[in-house]
Design an enzyme around this catalytic site. Structure first.
Site, short mmCIF file in Angstrom:
data_model
loop_
_atom_site.label_atom_id
_atom_site.label_comp_id
_atom_site.label_asym_id
_atom_site.label_seq_id
_atom_site.Cartn_x
_atom_site.Cartn_y
_atom_site.Cartn_z
N GLY A 57 0.84 -1.20 0.00
CA GLY A 57 0.00 0.00 0.00
C GLY A 57 0.87 1.24 0.00
O GLY A 57 2.07 1.15 0.24
N CYS A 84 5.27 -6.23 1.71
CA CYS A 84 5.69 -4.84 1.55
C CYS A 84 5.11 -3.97 2.69
O CYS A 84 5.47 -4.17 3.84
CB CYS A 84 5.31 -4.33 0.16
SG CYS A 84 6.12 -2.78 -0.25
N TYR A 85 4.18 -3.07 2.39
CA TYR A 85 3.60 -2.24 3.46
C TYR A 85 2.95 -3.14 4.53
O TYR A 85 2.99 -2.82 5.72
CB TYR A 85 2.58 -1.26 2.88
CG TYR A 85 1.87 -0.46 3.95
CD1 TYR A 85 2.57 0.46 4.73
CD2 TYR A 85 0.50 -0.63 4.19
CE1 TYR A 85 1.93 1.18 5.74
CE2 TYR A 85 -0.15 0.09 5.19
CZ TYR A 85 0.58 1.00 5.96
OH TYR A 85 -0.05 1.70 6.95
N HIS A 171 7.76 -8.33 -3.52
CA HIS A 171 6.42 -8.69 -4.01
C HIS A 171 6.41 -10.09 -4.63
O HIS A 171 6.77 -10.24 -5.79
CB HIS A 171 5.95 -7.65 -5.02
CG HIS A 171 5.61 -6.35 -4.38
ND1 HIS A 171 4.36 -6.06 -3.89
CD2 HIS A 171 6.39 -5.28 -4.08
CE1 HIS A 171 4.37 -4.86 -3.34
NE2 HIS A 171 5.59 -4.37 -3.44
N GLU A 173 3.87 -11.69 -5.57
CA GLU A 173 2.74 -11.86 -6.49
C GLU A 173 3.06 -11.45 -7.93
O GLU A 173 2.31 -11.78 -8.84
CB GLU A 173 1.52 -11.07 -5.98
CG GLU A 173 1.59 -9.55 -6.12
CD GLU A 173 2.34 -8.84 -4.98
OE1 GLU A 173 3.13 -9.51 -4.29
OE2 GLU A 173 2.14 -7.64 -4.80
N SER A 225 -26.11 -12.53 -23.34
CA SER A 225 -25.51 -11.59 -24.29
C SER A 225 -24.67 -12.32 -25.33
O SER A 225 -24.26 -11.74 -26.32
CB SER A 225 -24.62 -10.61 -23.54
OG SER A 225 -23.48 -11.29 -23.03
N GLY A 226 -24.38 -13.59 -25.07
CA GLY A 226 -23.45 -14.31 -25.95
C GLY A 226 -22.05 -14.29 -25.38
O GLY A 226 -21.20 -15.07 -25.77
N GLY A 227 -21.80 -13.39 -24.43
CA GLY A 227 -20.49 -13.33 -23.78
C GLY A 227 -20.29 -14.48 -22.82
O GLY A 227 -21.25 -15.17 -22.46
N VAL A 228 -19.05 -14.68 -22.41
CA VAL A 228 -18.70 -15.82 -21.57
C VAL A 228 -19.43 -15.76 -20.21
O VAL A 228 -19.99 -16.76 -19.75
CB VAL A 228 -17.17 -15.86 -21.29
CG1 VAL A 228 -16.79 -17.08 -20.49
CG2 VAL A 228 -16.41 -15.82 -22.59
N ASP A 229 -19.42 -14.58 -19.59
CA ASP A 229 -19.93 -14.49 -18.22
C ASP A 229 -21.43 -14.80 -18.15
O ASP A 229 -21.89 -15.57 -17.30
CB ASP A 229 -19.67 -13.10 -17.62
CG ASP A 229 -18.19 -12.74 -17.67
OD1 ASP A 229 -17.38 -13.66 -17.80
OD2 ASP A 229 -17.88 -11.54 -17.59
N SER A 230 -22.20 -14.20 -19.05
CA SER A 230 -23.64 -14.45 -18.98
C SER A 230 -23.94 -15.89 -19.40
O SER A 230 -24.86 -16.53 -18.88
CB SER A 230 -24.43 -13.43 -19.80
OG SER A 230 -24.39 -13.71 -21.17
N LYS A 368 -11.97 -14.23 -14.47
CA LYS A 368 -12.35 -14.69 -15.81
C LYS A 368 -11.86 -16.12 -16.12
O LYS A 368 -12.61 -16.94 -16.66
CB LYS A 368 -11.76 -13.73 -16.85
CG LYS A 368 -12.37 -13.85 -18.21
CD LYS A 368 -13.62 -13.04 -18.25
CE LYS A 368 -14.19 -12.86 -19.61
NZ LYS A 368 -15.33 -11.92 -19.55
#
Ligand code: XMP
Length: 512
Positions: A57, A84-85, A171, A173, A225-230, A368
């Site tokens: 942070g 870190c912080y 870090h 990550e 919607s055709g998108g992956v999430d929906s 995702k």
């Protein structure tokens, strides 16, 4: 859903990319959630948290207005890793000393590991690590041992082994710390003794049960919607409530080539789901006539989408619930106590709050790539699950200037050729998004001794983890050349091809 999983709490102290830590922990197969720094130790105990990670942070641990945590979390009896912080805060809270470093340490550093301990188990005694700090721990708290140092940081890692409290100044990550994931895994599995119980299969099973409890005997509607999430949300809810899920697919005519057909084919015919298709192509096109301002395009599309959806939803009077494909980055981006609000969490098509539905958001905790794994687990085809992300307003934000049927046709063809070549080159899965953009201008060319005056098409391909930042993809010149030749040969309205070499930031992924 998380109840039966081992939960790691990531406490957000204002790190710009705190979500990266969450991604790494999830990649290790451990479920985690990001909490604001104001969370109390009691709340963490109530959630049966099994380990805590404090992020980095921008604050100084010794400053008056610094971001603080409930110090009770160091006494919870669960392992804590301060990064870190987060490490500086731990040191300060437990009686160590933190001061402004004589030299700011930024970039790669060599970590010298001094002790045999679980955090660095199995690793070389010298490691490359990534540093980014102006303050430093100059004296570890009593009872702590120094695990590692760098040329500029005498206390680059510390631990109180009996209480399983660990701190690292670097870090782990980020990819610039090559053994970072191994260090995080050591913390999760050696120190905290967790068991990697977070899998797509277990998620589906538990989420199906949770949805059944939430929905009871009621009906549910979903805007596909055709998108992956929906798509994945709908398939999951369908697994839970079957025929009581009614999907509404609004074809606004701004989809990629073959996309509408793929949605109908997959959901209606392959998955056997109730799907109501609304052909609203004409309505959207006439609404966009003469509109060139990007925000105005988005506003009109969003508004019209709501109108169409409301009219269709009114047919399902029994429905009490609405499925939304909200995913974890949407939730994080809405802002925690410390991270700035980047954008207000968008819901499907910006549906208004006064639609009196209760929301079902089964992917709210997923990234995702996890959504994709769940999609495969549910048996959705590659064509839907593996598809690159696509914005709600569709091709309208990839046509600069007015959206017309002619321009949509040109863009759809160009996009399909570009994506086809990317797939043939075996690159589709490695690239976050690859698509074509159509600016509203023409330029002069020559073909077969004749002057042409035709469209320029822009190709855009980016690599990203979650679309918050993105790097333009270094496509091979031979591939770009093949794509360019095909585009001008196969799409008569195109006589020039350019490649977008801007990353995000400073550009965004989409052009509008
Ligand atoms: P930008 O252009 O902001 O895009 O860098 C980041 C990611 O978000 C997608 N995107 C959208 N997705 N509704 C969506 O559901 C939208 O209005 C929208 N605008 C952009 C974009 O494709 C990229 O993956």
């Amino acid at each position: 859903m998380s109840k039966s999983h081992e939960l790691v709490a990531i406490i957000d102290l204002g790190a710009q990319y705190g979500h990266l830590i969450a991604r790494r922990v999830r990649e290790a197969g451990v479920y985690c959630e990001i909490f604001p720094h104001t969370i109390t130790a009691e709340e963490l105990r109530r959630r049966s948290v099994r380990a805590v990670i404090l992020t980095g942070g921008p604050s100084s641990a010794y400053a008056q207005d610094s971001v603080q945590v409930d110090e009770g979390l160091f006494r919870l009896g669960v392992p804590v890793l301060g990064i870190c912080y987060g490490m500086q805060l731990m040191a300060q809270a437990l009686g160590g000393q933190v001061t402004r470093a004589s030299r700011r340490e930024y970039g790669r550093a060599t970590l010298n590991i001094q002790l045999d301990d679980p955090l660095f188990h199995g690793l070389e005694r010298q490691l490359e690590c990534w540093m980014s700090h102006g303050d430093a721990v100059v004296a570890a708290p009593e009872g702590f041992v120094v695990l590692a140092s760098t040329a500029n940081s005498p206390v680059a890692a510390m631990a109180r082994l009996d209480r399983r409290l660990f701190g690292v100044q670097f870090h782990p990550e980020v990819k610039h710390t090559p053994e970072g994931q191994a260090i995080l895994k050591n913390f999760l599995f050696r120190v905290a003794q967790l068991t990697a119980d977070w899998t797509a299969g277990s998620f589906v099973e538990e989420e199906v049960a949770r949805i059944r409890r939430q929905v009871g005997d009621h009906h549910v509607i979903c805007a596909l919607s055709g998108g992956v999430d929906s798509a994945v949300s709908a398939a999951l809810v369908h697994r839970a409530v079957g025929e009581r899920l009614n999907c509404i697919f609004v074809d606004h005519g701004l989809l990629r080539k073959g996309e509408g057909e793929a949605v109908v084919e997959t959901f209606h015919r392959v998955m056997g789901m109730q799907l109501r298709c609304v052909d609203a192509k004409g309505r959207f096109l006439s609404l966009l006539a003469g509109v060139t301002d990007p925000e105005e395009k988005r506003r009109r599309i969003g508004h019209e989408f709501i109108r169409v959806f409301e009219a269709e939803a009114a047919r399902f009077r029994d429905a009490r619930f609405l499925v939304q494909g909200t995913i974890y980055p949407d939730v994080i981006e809405s802002g925690t106590a410390t991270a700035a609000t980047i954008k207000t969490h968008h819901n499907v098509g910006g549906l208004p709050k006064d639609m009196s539905f209760e929301l079902v958001e089964p992917l709210r905790q997923l990234f995702k790539d996890e959504v994709r794994r769940v999609g495969y687990e549910l048996g959705l085809p590659e064509e839907i699950v593996g598809r690159h992300p696509f914005p709600g307003p569709g091709l309208a934000v990839r046509i600069v200037g007015e959206v017309t049927e002619e321009r949509l046709d040109v863009l759809r063809e160009a996009d399909a050729i570009f994506v086809d070549e990317i797939k043939r080159a075996g690159l589709y899965r490695q690239i976050w998004q690859a698509f074509a953009v159509l600016p509203a201008f023409r330029s002069v060319g020559v073909m077969g001794d004749e002057r042409t005056y035709a469209y320029t098409v822009v190709l855009r391909a980016v690599n990203s983890d979650d679309a918050m930042t993105a790097e333009w993809t270094r496509l091979e010149p031979a591939l770009l050349s093949r794509i360019s030749t095909r585009l001008v040969n196969e799409v008569p309205q195109i006589n020039r091809v350019v490649y977008d070499i801007t990353s995000k930031p400073p550009a965004t992924i989409e052009w509008e």
